[in-house]
Design a protein around this motif. Structure first.
Motif, PDB file in Angstrom:
ATOM      1  N   TYR A  85      46.608  44.635  45.438  1.00 47.98           N
ATOM      2  CA  TYR A  85      47.733  43.594  46.055  1.00 47.98           C
ATOM      3  C   TYR A  85      47.403  42.204  45.469  1.00 47.98           C
ATOM      4  O   TYR A  85      48.339  41.717  45.218  1.00 47.98           O
ATOM      5  CB  TYR A  85      47.543  43.789  47.528  1.00 47.98           C
ATOM      6  CG  TYR A  85      48.121  43.020  48.257  1.00 47.98           C
ATOM      7  CD1 TYR A  85      49.422  43.022  48.593  1.00 47.98           C
ATOM      8  CD2 TYR A  85      47.384  41.859  48.859  1.00 47.98           C
ATOM      9  CE1 TYR A  85      50.136  42.130  49.266  1.00 47.98           C
ATOM     10  CE2 TYR A  85      47.920  41.112  49.910  1.00 47.98           C
ATOM     11  CZ  TYR A  85      49.302  41.039  49.948  1.00 47.98           C
ATOM     12  OH  TYR A  85      50.131  40.297  50.833  1.00 47.98           O
ATOM     13  N   LEU A  86      46.101  41.820  45.598  1.00 46.95           N
ATOM     14  CA  LEU A  86      46.019  40.412  45.066  1.00 46.95           C
ATOM     15  C   LEU A  86      46.242  40.127  43.674  1.00 46.95           C
ATOM     16  O   LEU A  86      47.024  39.085  43.377  1.00 46.95           O
ATOM     17  CB  LEU A  86      44.620  39.954  45.286  1.00 46.95           C
ATOM     18  CG  LEU A  86      44.012  40.038  46.677  1.00 46.95           C
ATOM     19  CD1 LEU A  86      42.471  39.728  46.842  1.00 46.95           C
ATOM     20  CD2 LEU A  86      44.644  38.897  47.542  1.00 46.95           C
ATOM     21  N   ASN A  87      46.102  41.021  42.857  1.00 44.65           N
ATOM     22  CA  ASN A  87      46.620  40.982  41.373  1.00 44.65           C
ATOM     23  C   ASN A  87      48.141  40.896  41.192  1.00 44.65           C
ATOM     24  O   ASN A  87      48.727  40.285  40.421  1.00 44.65           O
ATOM     25  CB  ASN A  87      46.196  42.221  40.468  1.00 44.65           C
ATOM     26  CG  ASN A  87      44.668  42.085  40.224  1.00 44.65           C
ATOM     27  OD1 ASN A  87      43.907  40.966  40.224  1.00 44.65           O
ATOM     28  ND2 ASN A  87      43.938  43.273  40.038  1.00 44.65           N
ATOM     29  N   SER A  88      48.815  41.536  42.163  1.00 45.50           N
ATOM     30  CA  SER A  88      50.275  41.801  42.032  1.00 45.50           C
ATOM     31  C   SER A  88      50.861  40.212  42.502  1.00 45.50           C
ATOM     32  O   SER A  88      51.737  39.791  42.173  1.00 45.50           O
ATOM     33  CB  SER A  88      50.969  42.793  43.316  1.00 45.50           C
ATOM     34  OG  SER A  88      50.905  42.139  44.374  1.00 45.50           O
ATOM     35  N   HIS A  89      50.062  39.399  43.077  1.00 45.61           N
ATOM     36  CA  HIS A  89      50.264  37.901  43.033  1.00 45.61           C
ATOM     37  C   HIS A  89      49.502  37.032  42.411  1.00 45.61           C
ATOM     38  O   HIS A  89      49.452  35.901  42.615  1.00 45.61           O
ATOM     39  CB  HIS A  89      50.116  37.619  44.705  1.00 45.61           C
ATOM     40  CG  HIS A  89      50.756  38.335  45.712  1.00 45.61           C
ATOM     41  ND1 HIS A  89      51.979  37.704  46.125  1.00 45.61           N
ATOM     42  CD2 HIS A  89      50.612  39.237  46.545  1.00 45.61           C
ATOM     43  CE1 HIS A  89      52.700  38.583  46.939  1.00 45.61           C
ATOM     44  NE2 HIS A  89      51.502  39.475  47.468  1.00 45.61           N
ATOM     45  N   ASN A  90      49.009  37.513  41.352  1.00 48.77           N
ATOM     46  CA  ASN A  90      48.343  36.864  40.335  1.00 48.77           C
ATOM     47  C   ASN A  90      46.974  36.226  40.892  1.00 48.77           C
ATOM     48  O   ASN A  90      46.420  35.207  40.477  1.00 48.77           O
ATOM     49  CB  ASN A  90      49.007  35.774  39.449  1.00 48.77           C
ATOM     50  CG  ASN A  90      50.112  36.556  38.711  1.00 48.77           C
ATOM     51  OD1 ASN A  90      49.885  37.415  38.201  1.00 48.77           O
ATOM     52  ND2 ASN A  90      51.389  36.154  38.941  1.00 48.77           N
ATOM     53  N   TYR A  91      46.376  36.970  41.749  1.00 51.29           N
ATOM     54  CA  TYR A  91      45.083  36.356  42.444  1.00 51.29           C
ATOM     55  C   TYR A  91      43.980  37.167  42.198  1.00 51.29           C
ATOM     56  O   TYR A  91      44.288  38.644  41.949  1.00 51.29           O
ATOM     57  CB  TYR A  91      45.334  36.214  44.186  1.00 51.29           C
ATOM     58  CG  TYR A  91      46.270  35.298  44.572  1.00 51.29           C
ATOM     59  CD1 TYR A  91      46.121  34.132  43.933  1.00 51.29           C
ATOM     60  CD2 TYR A  91      46.976  35.579  45.511  1.00 51.29           C
ATOM     61  CE1 TYR A  91      47.113  32.983  44.615  1.00 51.29           C
ATOM     62  CE2 TYR A  91      47.760  34.703  46.124  1.00 51.29           C
ATOM     63  CZ  TYR A  91      47.955  33.302  45.819  1.00 51.29           C
ATOM     64  OH  TYR A  91      48.863  32.384  46.208  1.00 51.29           O
ATOM     65  N   THR A  92      42.893  36.949  42.433  1.00 52.43           N
ATOM     66  CA  THR A  92      41.517  37.762  42.505  1.00 52.43           C
ATOM     67  C   THR A  92      40.800  37.540  43.655  1.00 52.43           C
ATOM     68  O   THR A  92      41.063  36.455  44.367  1.00 52.43           O
ATOM     69  CB  THR A  92      40.679  37.483  41.037  1.00 52.43           C
ATOM     70  OG1 THR A  92      39.986  36.438  41.453  1.00 52.43           O
ATOM     71  CG2 THR A  92      41.259  37.699  39.736  1.00 52.43           C
ATOM     72  N   GLU A  93      39.789  38.349  44.050  1.00 53.23           N
ATOM     73  CA  GLU A  93      39.107  38.023  45.142  1.00 53.23           C
ATOM     74  C   GLU A  93      38.030  36.884  45.039  1.00 53.23           C
ATOM     75  O   GLU A  93      37.739  36.276  46.123  1.00 53.23           O
ATOM     76  CB  GLU A  93      38.135  39.015  45.292  1.00 53.23           C
ATOM     77  CG  GLU A  93      38.803  40.488  45.908  1.00 53.23           C
ATOM     78  CD  GLU A  93      38.014  41.479  46.505  1.00 53.23           C
ATOM     79  OE1 GLU A  93      36.960  41.845  46.107  1.00 53.23           O
ATOM     80  OE2 GLU A  93      38.170  42.028  47.579  1.00 53.23           O
ATOM     81  N   GLN A  94      38.139  36.380  43.915  1.00 54.75           N
ATOM     82  CA  GLN A  94      37.283  35.208  43.544  1.00 54.75           C
ATOM     83  C   GLN A  94      38.046  33.677  43.236  1.00 54.75           C
ATOM     84  O   GLN A  94      37.638  32.740  43.475  1.00 54.75           O
ATOM     85  CB  GLN A  94      36.175  35.178  42.431  1.00 54.75           C
ATOM     86  CG  GLN A  94      35.291  36.188  42.348  1.00 54.75           C
ATOM     87  CD  GLN A  94      35.905  37.580  42.221  1.00 54.75           C
ATOM     88  OE1 GLN A  94      36.885  37.899  41.420  1.00 54.75           O
ATOM     89  NE2 GLN A  94      35.156  38.482  42.642  1.00 54.75           N
ATOM     90  N   ASP A  95      39.410  34.025  43.362  1.00 53.83           N
ATOM     91  CA  ASP A  95      40.398  33.089  43.135  1.00 53.83           C
ATOM     92  C   ASP A  95      41.839  33.352  43.835  1.00 53.83           C
ATOM     93  O   ASP A  95      42.523  33.582  42.889  1.00 53.83           O
ATOM     94  CB  ASP A  95      40.214  32.526  41.628  1.00 53.83           C
ATOM     95  CG  ASP A  95      41.436  31.502  41.271  1.00 53.83           C
ATOM     96  OD1 ASP A  95      41.603  30.641  41.995  1.00 53.83           O
ATOM     97  OD2 ASP A  95      41.751  30.934  39.867  1.00 53.83           O
ATOM     98  N   ILE A  96      41.614  32.719  44.824  1.00 55.49           N
ATOM     99  CA  ILE A  96      43.151  32.643  45.636  1.00 55.49           C
ATOM    100  C   ILE A  96      43.180  31.193  45.702  1.00 55.49           C
ATOM    101  O   ILE A  96      42.762  30.658  46.724  1.00 55.49           O
ATOM    102  CB  ILE A  96      43.086  33.325  46.915  1.00 55.49           C
ATOM    103  CG1 ILE A  96      42.701  34.917  46.655  1.00 55.49           C
ATOM    104  CG2 ILE A  96      44.483  33.366  47.569  1.00 55.49           C
ATOM    105  CD1 ILE A  96      42.636  35.732  47.695  1.00 55.49           C
ATOM    106  N   GLU A  97      44.014  30.634  45.020  1.00 60.36           N
ATOM    107  CA  GLU A  97      44.604  29.093  45.010  1.00 60.36           C
ATOM    108  C   GLU A  97      43.282  28.423  45.120  1.00 60.36           C
ATOM    109  O   GLU A  97      43.152  27.426  45.565  1.00 60.36           O
ATOM    110  CB  GLU A  97      45.192  28.928  46.222  1.00 60.36           C
ATOM    111  CG  GLU A  97      46.395  29.677  46.647  1.00 60.36           C
ATOM    112  CD  GLU A  97      47.731  29.258  45.500  1.00 60.36           C
ATOM    113  OE1 GLU A  97      47.827  27.951  45.263  1.00 60.36           O
ATOM    114  OE2 GLU A  97      48.524  30.239  45.269  1.00 60.36           O
ATOM    115  N   GLY A  98      42.172  28.611  44.180  1.00 56.05           N
ATOM    116  CA  GLY A  98      40.945  28.107  44.058  1.00 56.05           C
ATOM    117  C   GLY A  98      39.742  28.354  44.998  1.00 56.05           C
ATOM    118  O   GLY A  98      38.715  27.999  44.710  1.00 56.05           O
ATOM    119  N   SER A  99      40.223  29.211  45.927  1.00 49.13           N
ATOM    120  CA  SER A  99      39.129  29.826  46.781  1.00 49.13           C
ATOM    121  C   SER A  99      38.896  31.245  46.824  1.00 49.13           C
ATOM    122  O   SER A  99      39.617  31.934  46.349  1.00 49.13           O
ATOM    123  CB  SER A  99      39.541  29.589  48.340  1.00 49.13           C
ATOM    124  OG  SER A  99      39.800  28.279  48.690  1.00 49.13           O
TER     125      SER A  99
END
Length: 143
Positions: free
Chosen positions: A47-61
């Protein structure tokens, strides 16, 4: 003893499928409780990857899971294909809840309702931080 209930959302913004592996089966011959958490972890990463996020980097957090609740609805067995529908809600200053509806892809039988609470975390500073506005804006638009 009172039963735990999760008020599951009506709509979901993401769907993925994960097969039940032999290592997910317990001594009783069905999907184990620890494997349910592993399956939702994998689904959350997708799910996070589908938004180009990881658990370590969501808008820098980063994020940390603060709690989890699983309500079992039916058994699942080796070889079943589990459909996991995901949505996010219940935002607060520091985090939100992620909801997962696990169903048997073939029969549409609900296997489990799952909710995980997350907070946003600055790993460099070692402290909880507020929900990144970019994440909240992006997620609310999708939901």
């Amino acid at each position: 003893m009172a039963r735990i209930k999760i008020d599951m959302p009506e709509n979901y913004s993401f769907t993925t499928e994960i097969p039940v592996r032999i290592s997910d089966i317990n001594y009783a011959g069905h999907l184990s409780n620890d494997s349910v958490l592993s399956i939702v972890h994998e689904a959350r990463l997708r799910y996070l990857n589908s938004h180009n996020y990881t658990e370590q980097d969501i808008e820098g957090s980063g994020i940390i899971m603060t709690d989890s609740v699983i309500v079992y609805k039916a058994e699942s067995f080796y070889g079943d294909l589990i459909q996991i529908d995901i949505t996010v809600g219940d935002f607060n200053k520091y985090g939100c809840d992620i909801y997962y509806l696990l169903s048997n892809k073939k029969t549409a039988v609900e296997i489990a309702h799952v909710k995980t609470g997350i907070v946003f975390f600055d790993y460099t500073e070692g402290k909880v931080v507020t929900v990144p506005e970019g994440f909240k804006d992006r997620i609310i638009k999708v939901v």
